[in-house]
Design an enzyme around this catalytic site. Structure first.
Site, PDB file in Angstrom:
ATOM      1  N   ASP A 119      13.575   6.044  26.490  1.00 40.46           N
ATOM      2  CA  ASP A 119      14.908   6.549  26.124  1.00 40.46           C
ATOM      3  C   ASP A 119      15.353   7.721  26.987  1.00 40.46           C
ATOM      4  O   ASP A 119      16.047   8.622  26.528  1.00 40.46           O
ATOM      5  CB  ASP A 119      14.929   6.931  24.629  1.00 40.46           C
TER       6      ASP A 119
ATOM      7  N   HIS B 101      18.284  -0.270  25.460  1.00 43.21           N
ATOM      8  CA  HIS B 101      18.949   0.486  26.523  1.00 43.21           C
ATOM      9  C   HIS B 101      20.419   0.637  26.181  1.00 43.21           C
ATOM     10  O   HIS B 101      21.088  -0.328  25.844  1.00 43.21           O
ATOM     11  CB  HIS B 101      18.810  -0.232  27.869  1.00 43.21           C
TER      12      HIS B 101
HETATM   13  P1  IMP Z   1       5.732  -1.332  19.836  1.00 39.18           P
HETATM   14  O1  IMP Z   1       5.825  -1.452  21.303  1.00 39.18           O
HETATM   15  O2  IMP Z   1       6.941  -1.864  19.127  1.00 39.18           O
HETATM   16  O3  IMP Z   1       4.441  -1.897  19.296  1.00 39.18           O
HETATM   17  O4  IMP Z   1       5.676   0.219  19.469  1.00 39.18           O
HETATM   18  C1  IMP Z   1       4.595   1.029  19.866  1.00 39.18           C
HETATM   19  C2  IMP Z   1       5.046   2.459  20.105  1.00 39.18           C
HETATM   20  O5  IMP Z   1       5.901   2.500  21.250  1.00 39.18           O
HETATM   21  C3  IMP Z   1       5.864   3.063  18.969  1.00 39.18           C
HETATM   22  O6  IMP Z   1       5.610   4.450  18.923  1.00 39.18           O
HETATM   23  C4  IMP Z   1       7.306   2.831  19.392  1.00 39.18           C
HETATM   24  O7  IMP Z   1       8.211   3.757  18.813  1.00 39.18           O
HETATM   25  C5  IMP Z   1       7.176   3.023  20.895  1.00 39.18           C
HETATM   26  N1  IMP Z   1       8.197   2.278  21.650  1.00 39.18           N
HETATM   27  C6  IMP Z   1       8.198   0.955  21.938  1.00 39.18           C
HETATM   28  N2  IMP Z   1       9.282   0.639  22.677  1.00 39.18           N
HETATM   29  C7  IMP Z   1       9.964   1.774  22.883  1.00 39.18           C
HETATM   30  C8  IMP Z   1      11.165   2.102  23.599  1.00 39.18           C
HETATM   31  O8  IMP Z   1      11.824   1.277  24.231  1.00 39.18           O
HETATM   32  N3  IMP Z   1      11.556   3.410  23.592  1.00 39.18           N
HETATM   33  C9  IMP Z   1      10.845   4.369  22.942  1.00 39.18           C
HETATM   34  N4  IMP Z   1       9.724   4.114  22.267  1.00 39.18           N
HETATM   35  C10 IMP Z   1       9.279   2.829  22.228  1.00 39.18           C
HETATM   36 MG    MG Z   2      15.594   3.027  24.393  1.00 37.48          MG
END
Ligand code: IMP
Ligand code: MG
Length: 349
Positions: free
Chosen positions: A29, A59
């Site tokens: 982000d 995004h």
């Molecule tokens: P997962 O990838 O959905 O399993 O999430 C694992 C960790 O990565 C969690 O802490 C999510 O909040 C973080 N996370 C996954 N994708 C994003 C993203 O696009 N932006 C920020 N955090 C992410």
């Molecule tokens: Mg994002």
């Protein structure tokens, strides 16, 4: 890479050519979507292709008054002249993909690699029901982790097995490498951020895959020797969603008093906010092989910079911040985002 085209001793024009990767330098982000949108309009790539995990990434791109949040299609879709790809390594949720194609009207220029793995409802159910993933790690619940497990176990479905995706199938690496052979410009979009890389992040509080520039190249079948630039995007005040260590985290009171409040694009969770982390920025730049650094949210450092489009409009406070950040990163900062809208940026590449 900037190239000067010299003909008969006259410099015709300079342009940015070849293959660039854009990745996040902190915890995701950082504003990659906005940087991609700007770079695409300036560099005019023939292809914009997405690497990264899958629809767990959100995004945001703002063009004029309109704000778009995309999770599957490249955020570079706002540049109308590029073909849009989803790279081989990316997980596809067909429902999310179809909804975004409809929302953005890119039906005739979006393609997905035939080998992309598919996220099914069972993966989403598993992700949400798993206490460890949903609570301890704070997963986004989009099924990415369990789908990557199935991929590693070699039982996951591929895009080519789904009739509904047939018309979008393409060989992404072949198309990209052929375009590069012809001297065209290609932009590879990363997702997430360095700090949640499965390899280099704050394990186990990470996503289900590496998120560094090398991974984004691999996701698209582009060899390391073909990459000209790696743009790493850093946020002046980094944020983190989900659980896990965050060295420079502030209290809610501190961040709110600075006027910073952010919510996730995918999960709408309130983001944790921290101060600039120079050590992390340097380490991230090293592993990403950063050649160009981008800073977003300079208007959070000094409000007076909001919307600036020229370097000369930056205030002393902002310049002091950039000087320190550049020292920490070890690479020139050439893109400075001054607001959420696509044209609110200073580009000194
Ligand atoms: P997962 O990838 O959905 O399993 O999430 C694992 C960790 O990565 C969690 O802490 C999510 O909040 C973080 N996370 C996954 N994708 C994003 C993203 O696009 N932006 C920020 N955090 C992410
Ligand atoms: Mg994002």
């Amino acid at each position: 890479m900037s190239r000067f085209i010299i003909l008969g001793g006259i410099v015709l024009h300079d342009c940015i050519m070849g293959c660039s990767i854009i990745v996040g330098g902190f915890f995701g982000d950082e504003g990659k979507g906005k940087i991609v949108a700007h770079v695409a309009h300036k560099d005019k790539p023939s292809i914009i292709s997405r690497g990264g995990v899958g629809p767990n990434a959100g995004h945001t791109v703002q063009v004029g008054e309109k704000e778009y949040g995309v999770r599957m299609i490249p955020s570079g879709f706002v540049f109308p002249d590029a073909r849009l790809f989803i790279g081989t390594g990316v997980l596809i949720n067909p429902d999310v993909l179809k909804a975004e194609i409809e929302m953005t009207g890119v039906e005739d220029r979006i393609f997905v690699d035939h080998r992309c793995s598919i996220i099914e409802q069972k993966h989403i159910d598993l992700d949400k029901a798993d206490e460890y993933l949903s609570k301890t790690i704070g997963s986004t619940g989009t099924g990415c982790g369990p789908a990557n497990v199935d991929r590693v176990n070699r039982v996951a479905k591929q895009a080519q097995a789904l009739p509904e995706l047939k018309k979008y199938l393409i060989d992404v690496p072949f198309e990209i490498n052929t375009a590069l052979d012809k001297g065209e410009t290609v932009l590879l979009e990363g997702t997430q951020g360095f700090g949640i890389s499965l390899y280099y992040g704050t394990y186990p509080f990470v996503t289900s895959k590496d998120t560094s520039a090398s991974q984004i190249a691999a996701d698209n079948g582009v060899g390391p020797t073909r990459i000209d630039d790696v743009i790493v995007v850093f946020k002046a005040y980094p944020t983190r969603v989900g659980e896990g260590p965050f060295g420079t985290e502030m209290t809610r009171e501190e961040s709110h008093s600075l006027g910073i409040e952010e919510f996730g694009t995918v999960t709408h969770r309130e983001r944790r906010i921290g101060g600039w982390d120079g050590k992390m920025a340097g380490y991230s730049a090293m592993i990403n092989g950063c050649t160009i650094a981008a800073i977003t949210g300079i208007d959070n450092v000094d409000e007076a910079c909001f919307g600036a489009t020229e370097y000369s409009q930056l205030t002393e406070k902002a310049l002091a911040f950039l000087k320190q950040a550049e020292e920490d990163i070890g690479v020139p900062i050439k893109l400075i985002s001054t607001g959420p809208e696509m044209t609110q940026i200073i580009d000194i590449r």
